[in-house]
Design a protein around this motif. Sequence first.
Motif, PDB file in Angstrom:
ATOM      1  N   ASP A 138      11.240   6.741  -5.835  1.00 46.27           N
ATOM      2  CA  ASP A 138      11.666   7.682  -4.796  1.00 46.27           C
ATOM      3  C   ASP A 138      11.221   7.200  -3.416  1.00 46.27           C
ATOM      4  OD1 ASP A 138      13.080   9.419  -6.391  1.00 46.27           O
ATOM      5  OD2 ASP A 138      11.426  10.837  -6.641  1.00 46.27           O
ATOM      6  N   TRP A 139      10.008   6.659  -3.343  1.00 51.65           N
ATOM      7  CA  TRP A 139       9.528   6.151  -2.056  1.00 51.65           C
ATOM      8  C   TRP A 139      10.424   5.015  -1.562  1.00 51.65           C
ATOM      9  CZ3 TRP A 139       7.188   7.288   2.155  1.00 51.65           C
ATOM     10  CH2 TRP A 139       6.965   6.259   3.090  1.00 51.65           C
ATOM     11  N   ASP A 140      10.735   4.078  -2.446  1.00 49.73           N
ATOM     12  CA  ASP A 140      11.551   2.929  -2.031  1.00 49.73           C
ATOM     13  C   ASP A 140      12.917   3.391  -1.519  1.00 49.73           C
ATOM     14  OD1 ASP A 140       9.480   1.219  -2.659  1.00 49.73           O
ATOM     15  OD2 ASP A 140      10.308   0.647  -4.608  1.00 49.73           O
ATOM     16  N   ALA A 141      13.525   4.339  -2.218  1.00 51.06           N
ATOM     17  CA  ALA A 141      14.828   4.871  -1.796  1.00 51.06           C
ATOM     18  C   ALA A 141      14.694   5.598  -0.459  1.00 51.06           C
ATOM     19  CB  ALA A 141      15.381   5.810  -2.865  1.00 51.06           C
ATOM     20  N   ALA A 142      13.640   6.385  -0.319  1.00 50.75           N
ATOM     21  CA  ALA A 142      13.437   7.157   0.906  1.00 50.75           C
ATOM     22  C   ALA A 142      13.158   6.232   2.091  1.00 50.75           C
ATOM     23  CB  ALA A 142      12.291   8.148   0.719  1.00 50.75           C
ATOM     24  N   ALA A 143      12.314   5.222   1.884  1.00 51.15           N
ATOM     25  CA  ALA A 143      11.978   4.306   2.980  1.00 51.15           C
ATOM     26  C   ALA A 143      13.228   3.585   3.475  1.00 51.15           C
ATOM     27  CB  ALA A 143      10.916   3.304   2.525  1.00 51.15           C
ATOM     28  N   ALA A 144      14.059   3.142   2.546  1.00 51.09           N
ATOM     29  CA  ALA A 144      15.308   2.470   2.922  1.00 51.09           C
ATOM     30  C   ALA A 144      16.227   3.456   3.648  1.00 51.09           C
ATOM     31  CB  ALA A 144      16.000   1.903   1.685  1.00 51.09           C
ATOM     32  N   PHE A 195       0.816  -1.227   0.000  1.00 61.41           N
ATOM     33  CA  PHE A 195       0.000   0.000   0.000  1.00 61.41           C
ATOM     34  C   PHE A 195       0.844   1.268   0.000  1.00 61.41           C
ATOM     35  CE2 PHE A 195      -3.044  -3.109   1.549  1.00 61.41           C
ATOM     36  CZ  PHE A 195      -4.222  -2.720   0.914  1.00 61.41           C
ATOM     37  N   SER A 196       2.144   1.130   0.281  1.00 57.56           N
ATOM     38  CA  SER A 196       2.959   2.329   0.466  1.00 57.56           C
ATOM     39  C   SER A 196       3.027   3.189  -0.794  1.00 57.56           C
ATOM     40  CB  SER A 196       4.367   1.970   0.953  1.00 57.56           C
ATOM     41  OG  SER A 196       5.051   1.189  -0.003  1.00 57.56           O
ATOM     42  N   HIS A 197       3.094   2.564  -1.966  1.00 59.76           N
ATOM     43  CA  HIS A 197       3.241   3.350  -3.196  1.00 59.76           C
ATOM     44  C   HIS A 197       2.002   4.192  -3.492  1.00 59.76           C
ATOM     45  CE1 HIS A 197       6.592   0.433  -4.669  1.00 59.76           C
ATOM     46  NE2 HIS A 197       7.050   1.350  -3.845  1.00 59.76           N
ATOM     47  N   GLN A 198       0.818   3.652  -3.222  1.00 55.99           N
ATOM     48  CA  GLN A 198      -0.384   4.452  -3.515  1.00 55.99           C
ATOM     49  C   GLN A 198      -0.474   5.655  -2.578  1.00 55.99           C
ATOM     50  OE1 GLN A 198      -3.349   1.295  -2.766  1.00 55.99           O
ATOM     51  NE2 GLN A 198      -4.429   2.716  -1.438  1.00 55.99           N
ATOM     52  N   ALA A 214       2.118   8.167  -3.643  1.00 53.89           N
ATOM     53  CA  ALA A 214       1.638   8.847  -4.856  1.00 53.89           C
ATOM     54  C   ALA A 214       0.700   9.999  -4.499  1.00 53.89           C
ATOM     55  CB  ALA A 214       0.950   7.855  -5.781  1.00 53.89           C
ATOM     56  N   GLN A 215      -0.080   9.834  -3.431  1.00 55.35           N
ATOM     57  CA  GLN A 215      -0.975  10.916  -3.001  1.00 55.35           C
ATOM     58  C   GLN A 215      -0.183  12.153  -2.592  1.00 55.35           C
ATOM     59  OE1 GLN A 215      -3.839   9.757   0.012  1.00 55.35           O
ATOM     60  NE2 GLN A 215      -4.335   7.863  -1.076  1.00 55.35           N
ATOM     61  N   LYS A 216       1.071  11.956  -2.224  1.00 56.11           N
ATOM     62  CA  LYS A 216       1.950  13.065  -1.844  1.00 56.11           C
ATOM     63  C   LYS A 216       2.865  13.463  -3.000  1.00 56.11           C
ATOM     64  CE  LYS A 216       0.915  13.521   2.624  1.00 56.11           C
ATOM     65  NZ  LYS A 216       0.476  14.794   3.220  1.00 56.11           N
ATOM     66  N   GLY A 217       2.611  12.883  -4.191  1.00 57.05           N
ATOM     67  CA  GLY A 217       3.395  13.237  -5.369  1.00 57.05           C
ATOM     68  C   GLY A 217       4.756  12.564  -5.430  1.00 57.05           C
TER      69      GLY A 217
END
Length: 93
Positions: free
Chosen positions: A64-70, A50-53, A56-59
Amino acid sequence: AQMMQQAAAQQQVMNQPLPPEALTPINGVDLPTYAWVAKRVADHNYDQSFSHQYAAQKGITSADWDAAAAGWTARMQQYPGMGAEFRRHYDVA
């Protein structure tokens, strides 16, 4: 007595202010945004699919999310005070 000294030293480390570089956004994702998405994912039993959706709501793109989460996970291990800082944002997210 040594255990108490260790506990006191640990507490002191926890209360150290975080250096500015610890809070710089990772791939455009700052800590408040990371906490916001993490809290939404927690509502789905921590199902990371669910993290990607929510990102995406935050643009934020999936990459980028995967890199940031790591990156944020690594920083939380690197800086003792980061967990508390994350929690502060998570609680109000």
